[in-house]
Motif scaffolding. Structure first.
Motif, mmCIF file in Angstrom:
data_model
loop_
_atom_site.group_PDB
_atom_site.id
_atom_site.type_symbol
_atom_site.label_atom_id
_atom_site.label_comp_id
_atom_site.label_asym_id
_atom_site.label_seq_id
_atom_site.Cartn_x
_atom_site.Cartn_y
_atom_site.Cartn_z
ATOM 1 N N GLU A 40 29.024 32.908 33.450
ATOM 2 C CA GLU A 40 29.072 33.302 32.041
ATOM 3 C C GLU A 40 29.528 34.745 31.845
ATOM 4 O O GLU A 40 29.759 35.176 30.705
ATOM 5 N N TYR A 41 29.661 35.513 32.910
ATOM 6 C CA TYR A 41 30.181 36.869 32.771
ATOM 7 C C TYR A 41 31.631 36.812 32.280
ATOM 8 O O TYR A 41 32.410 35.969 32.736
ATOM 9 N N PRO A 42 32.036 37.725 31.404
ATOM 10 C CA PRO A 42 33.446 37.766 30.966
ATOM 11 C C PRO A 42 34.341 38.295 32.073
ATOM 12 O O PRO A 42 33.858 38.727 33.135
ATOM 13 N N ASP A 43 35.636 38.289 31.824
ATOM 14 C CA ASP A 43 36.572 38.792 32.833
ATOM 15 C C ASP A 43 36.300 40.245 33.190
ATOM 16 O O ASP A 43 36.445 40.641 34.353
ATOM 17 N N PHE A 85 45.074 42.726 29.991
ATOM 18 C CA PHE A 85 45.462 41.316 30.002
ATOM 19 C C PHE A 85 46.978 41.185 29.838
ATOM 20 O O PHE A 85 47.591 41.911 29.057
ATOM 21 N N ILE A 86 47.563 40.284 30.576
ATOM 22 C CA ILE A 86 48.968 39.889 30.430
ATOM 23 C C ILE A 86 49.028 38.362 30.547
ATOM 24 O O ILE A 86 48.422 37.777 31.451
ATOM 25 N N HIS A 87 49.764 37.744 29.635
ATOM 26 C CA HIS A 87 49.898 36.286 29.655
ATOM 27 C C HIS A 87 48.540 35.584 29.678
ATOM 28 O O HIS A 87 48.361 34.579 30.374
ATOM 29 N N GLY A 88 47.593 36.165 28.955
ATOM 30 C CA GLY A 88 46.298 35.525 28.797
ATOM 31 C C GLY A 88 45.377 35.609 29.990
ATOM 32 O O GLY A 88 44.363 34.897 30.034
ATOM 33 N N MET A 89 45.694 36.460 30.947
ATOM 34 C CA MET A 89 44.821 36.596 32.119
ATOM 35 C C MET A 89 44.701 38.073 32.493
ATOM 36 O O MET A 89 45.554 38.894 32.114
ATOM 37 N N PRO A 90 43.636 38.454 33.209
ATOM 38 C CA PRO A 90 43.526 39.847 33.663
ATOM 39 C C PRO A 90 44.783 40.268 34.414
ATOM 40 O O PRO A 90 45.342 39.501 35.206
#
Length: 432
Positions: free
Chosen positions: A75-78, A211-216
């Motif tokens: 449940e931790y965020p990125d 974030f780039i392209h929806g990911m870290p």
């Protein structure tokens, strides 16, 4: 637990915990000295060692930061905040039995060579002998202030180490000095609370979105890396993507960096350029003087300020060792692999290296290195002899020559080169 254990670890931050976990699992007798009331190091907001503020989050994603054998909760965020990171570290310590090995509230004041080992003197007046000492007191120990003339300046002067709440900035004309991650964080914090925000940087920087392209961003880089046959092609694509995403500082009137993007520690901040573009942060060059109620800059401009925050980095703190007991190079201890003094085989300094990429794998591998070193040292093996010969005769390539020449990068290393070298010498130490 005996306080006169064979091995002493100084510092209960992430690196000290990672090393303690490996020694404990292997049954090596050790004690962990921690000056604060609990573990956490820079993430311990309640301790003097804490370097946190309400908006602080990791700059590397959790997948890169977590210990490989102890994943962060799903449940931790990125990018967990500092409270989640602290809870994670303490749960790691509990899981691997490190609380039972710790002496909390025990500040080491002096290390003295004694009988092929060290007498560890603590602030409470006690002392204990240990055969091997592993210093893990962290990168961010002593606030560093550059030499800037200050004449009659009546405003408040802080270091980033003193920044604990945006309430400190409320209604003030704030100048943040320093272009690293802390400086950018504090400048963007100040936008929402200060009357005016100036941000002084001494060179051009590369700013990376989180974030780039929806990911870290770090995960995106890892995903695309295999598409390129050369580092140059990879980094060119990264820069082009950052520019399309509006993360080219030159587009905002900032100086263009005169060095490759891979030659400096990354600045991960999705907001600083946004606020510069909106006029919320006024970028400035070098500060040459603080005079009365003003800051004077290298371009001869001056601005009225009533608070200055130096986000100008830290010095490692080895004040508890007589400097004459160490060898020095370029103003820092001459440590083989950034961890092993060449003139002592009973002392290690772990976690002093800077490398982009996150904590997890590096901490695990450093823990394994110390475990193999401790085994070799206590048994006086052939591997220890080979390592001691190597550290006195070899200068290994950790990528230092690729980085820009600055105080900030004296401890910098290419992560992959560093991990490869640590593994090589860790294996050497296994020789019996």
């Amino acid at each position: 637990m005996s306080s006169a254990a064979k091995v002493a670890i100084i510092g209960g931050g992430p690196t000290g915990l990672a090393i303690g976990r490996e020694l404990n699992a292997a049954g090596i007798d050790f004690v962990l000295y921690e000056a604060e009331a609990d573990f956490g190091g820079v993430w311990n907001s309640e301790g003097d060692s804490g370097r946190t503020y309400p908006s602080l989050h990791l700059i590397s994603p959790k997948s890169n930061t977590q210990f490989p054998d102890f994943p962060m909760p799903a449940e931790y965020p990125d990018y967990p905040n500092h409270r989640l990171m602290l809870a994670y570290l303490r749960s790691y310590a509990a899981r691997f039995g490190l609380y039972e090995r710790a002496q909390f509230g025990t500040r080491v004041e002096r290390l003295e060579p004694h009988a092929q080992g060290w007498q560890v003197h603590v602030a409470q007046g006690g002392r204990e002998f240990h055969e091997l000492v592993v210093i893990c007191n962290g990168l961010q120990r002593t606030a560093y202030f550059p030499s800037i003339p200050c004449t009659g300046f009546a405003g408040e002067i802080l270091h980033a180490a003193d920044y604990k709440s945006p309430d400190q900035l409320r209604g003030k004309r704030v100048l943040v000095i320093g272009g690293g991650n802390s400086g950018c964080d504090i400048a963007t914090d100040a936008v929402h609370h200060a009357e005016r925000v100036y941000h002084s940087t001494r060179r051009g920087y590369y700013y990376q979105p989180k974030f780039i392209h929806g990911m870290p961003t770090a995960l995106w880089m890892r995903e695309i890396a295999e598409r390129f046959s050369s580092k140059e092609g990879f980094w060119q694509h990264v820069l082009e993507t950052f520019k399309v995403a509006s993360f080219d500082g030159a587009d905002y009137g900032l100086p263009k960096p005169d060095y490759p993007i891979s030659a400096a520690h990354p600045i991960m901040n999705s907001h600083v350029l946004f606020h510069i573009g909106h006029g919320d942060i006024v970028p400035k060059g070098d500060v040459v003087a603080l005079v009365e109620g003003h800051a004077q800059f290298a371009d001869r401009s001056r601005e009225q300020v009533d608070m200055v925050i130096y986000a100008t980095g830290y010095s490692r703190n080895l004040s508890f060792i007589d400097p004459q007991l160490l060898q020095w190079r370029d103003g820092i201890p001459d440590l083989f692999l950034h961890c092993a003094p060449r003139n002592h085989d009973n002392l290690l300094c772990m976690g002093f290296v800077n490398a982009a990429g996150g904590l997890g794998d590096a901490a695990k591998i450093q823990g394994n290195f110390v475990l193999n070193y401790a085994r070799a040292f206590l048994a006086k093996t052939r591997g220890l002899e080979e390592f001691n010969e190597a550290k006195c005769s070899q200068q290994v390539d950790l990528g230092q020559e690729h980085f820009i020449k600055s105080r900030r990068h004296l401890w910098e290393a290419d992560l992959w080169k560093y991990l490869a070298q640590i593994r090589t010498y860790s294996n050497m130490l296994k020789n019996v």
